[in-house]
Design an enzyme around this catalytic site. Structure first.
Site, PDB file in Angstrom:
ATOM      1  N   HIS A 205      50.469  39.891  40.316  1.00 15.86           N
ATOM      2  CA  HIS A 205      49.026  40.113  40.393  1.00 15.86           C
ATOM      3  C   HIS A 205      48.267  39.088  39.555  1.00 15.86           C
ATOM      4  O   HIS A 205      48.752  38.631  38.524  1.00 15.86           O
ATOM      5  CB  HIS A 205      48.681  41.519  39.909  1.00 15.86           C
ATOM      6  N   HIS A 206      47.079  38.767  39.992  1.00 12.40           N
ATOM      7  CA  HIS A 206      46.221  37.809  39.297  1.00 12.40           C
ATOM      8  C   HIS A 206      45.915  38.281  37.873  1.00 12.40           C
ATOM      9  O   HIS A 206      45.608  39.452  37.649  1.00 12.40           O
ATOM     10  CB  HIS A 206      44.910  37.644  40.079  1.00 12.40           C
TER      11      HIS A 206
END
Length: 458
Positions: A205-206
């Site tokens: 995930h970012h």
């Protein structure tokens, strides 16, 4: 254990039976590691907290990691610290006081008394209230802060805190299973002594919480490799998010599609990280090693094996810069702990037997193969074509063309941007935007920039 022998090396004074030999720690070789000082920051209490039976975040993955590290005998080759909890004053260096006061006071028993602020602080299914929530945050944040202190003092060249890496937490709210952003707190501490810090994120995930915190400063460059399709959590991390004000071109994002494999990931990672480090010239690095980017993760969609994940750690280490290494995501505990144990060995320059030590507790979690390196690849179709990955590489490296070398910094006891957002810079940025046509900035991106700027050290 030292085995003494007679001068003719016959008839050892101490011998071991067959069972002891069978259960001997399996460490194949130990390199000299160029004399690097490695430290492991740990508080076993962190693994005792429980998000809920059906919640994917399982802190006991940290206990499994520690058992593997100890089972392989790696603790004998590094400094082992039991860390203290972060203080409220330390946490307030980044987070808002009303939010931290809420975390300190709320419990499962009284949570309904705070129902009016659940939305404000983003409390819900992803970020539930559980018993001891504030103490849990203080423990993992304390580990990362201790790691930063050891780097600053020179006691460690590389400091490891697998309980840290909660990169989604925002200044004012929880997000994505994260409540306190230990990464931001650690980087703020590093900035008191280091002119430039590079943050690298290999979580699925970012790393949005870290990017937002440093979106308008050139003192920190953030580089995140993650899945992105506009909808996948947290919905950020596309090319266009490049920073604002002094931080323009200092937020780099590498958006990936489902199913990326070992070779593609390693090649892309190395081809980007190398020029980023040589252009930005950081004086310290914080590497987030979220293990949900592994294949077969409960919430994942990549095809990475543990060796490939660890190769990224090896490559960053090869630059010889002071480095903090933290954990992050990872929702299949047996594979998370394997990965972080293996990456500990990479940092120590230790080669481990692929067969797990047979006497570690909870060995049954690692069946049926009982291997450090199970095959995790090939479960998801790879949608990352060579053409797409080359486009990604070019787009990311284009940002480096705008940097005129590393920014020079007049060092003070504390960087001025820690004490509050630079109002003059914000005024200049506003005037610059007013002078440009509305075609230059999309309404959506400008709105995002305003939110991030507002959160920066306020």
């Amino acid at each position: 254990m030292v085995v003494s022998t007679w001068p003719d090396k016959q008839n050892p004074t101490f011998s071991v039976d067959e069972q002891t030999q069978r259960n001997t720690v399996r460490m194949i070789s130990k390199g000299d590691n160029n004399g690097l000082k490695i430290s492991y920051h740990n508080n076993e209490d962190v693994s005792r907290y429980h998000f809920g039976a059906r919640h994917p975040m399982k802190p006991f993955r940290l206990m499994l990691t520690d058992h593997l590290v100890l089972g392989y005998g790696m603790h004998e080759h590094m400094d082992f610290y039991k860390t203290r909890e972060a203080t409220e004053e330390e946490i307030l260096q980044f987070h808002a006081s009303d939010y931290i006061d809420f975390l300190r006071r709320v419990t499962p028993e009284n949570k309904n008394d705070f129902e009016s602020v659940w939305t404000k602080f983003n409390i819900g299914e992803d970020c539930p209230i559980f018993d001891g929530i504030y103490d849990y945050c203080r423990i993992y944040a304390g580990g990362s802060l201790d790691a930063s202190r050891k780097l600053i003092s020179g006691q460690s060249d590389i400091a490891i805190n697998w309980s840290g890496g909660l990169h989604h937490a925002k200044k004012f709210e929880a997000s994505g299973f994260c409540y306190v952003n230990d990464i931001v707190l650690s980087i703020l501490n590093l900035l008191r002594y280091h002119p430039r810090v590079l943050y690298i994120d290999i979580d699925l995930h970012h790393g949005d919480g870290v990017q937002e915190a440093f979106y308008s400063t050139d003192r920190v460059m953030t580089l995140s490799f993650h899945k992105y399709n506009g909808e996948f959590f947290p919905g950020t991390g596309n090319f266009e998010e490049i920073g604002t004000g002094l931080g323009t071109h200092h937020s780099l994002n590498v958006p990936l599609r489902d199913g990326i494999d070992d070779q593609s990931y390693i090649q892309l990672f190395q081809s980007i990280v190398d020029p980023v480090i040589n252009t930005y010239r950081p004086t310290a690095i914080l590497l987030q090693c979220g293990a949900d980017s592994l294949g077969c993760d409960r919430l994942g969609c990549f095809n990475l094996n543990i060796r490939a994940h660890g190769e990224c750690v090896r490559f960053v280490k090869s630059f010889g810069l002071p480095m903090i290494v933290v954990g992050g995501g990872g929702y299949t505990p047996r594979n998370v702990s394997r990965a972080w144990a293996y990456e500990t060995s990479v940092l120590l320059d230790v080669e481990l037997d692929s067969k797990l030590p047979s006497e570690i507790p909870f060995l049954n979690y690692f069946g049926p193969d009982y291997s450090l390196h199970p095959n995790l690849a090939g479960k998801v179709d790879n949608r990352n074509t060579r053409k797409y990955l080359e486009k990604v590489r070019i787009r990311v490296l284009e940002q480096l063309r705008y940097l005129n070398g590393a920014p020079s910094v007049q060092m003070q006891v504390a960087p001025p941007d820690i004490e509050g957002f630079m109002e003059d810079e914000e005024d200049r940025l506003r005037d610059e935007r007013n002078d440009k046509s509305t075609d230059t900035f999309s309404v959506e991106q400008e709105s995002r920039d305003r939110v991030r700027t507002g959160e920066h050290y306020v």
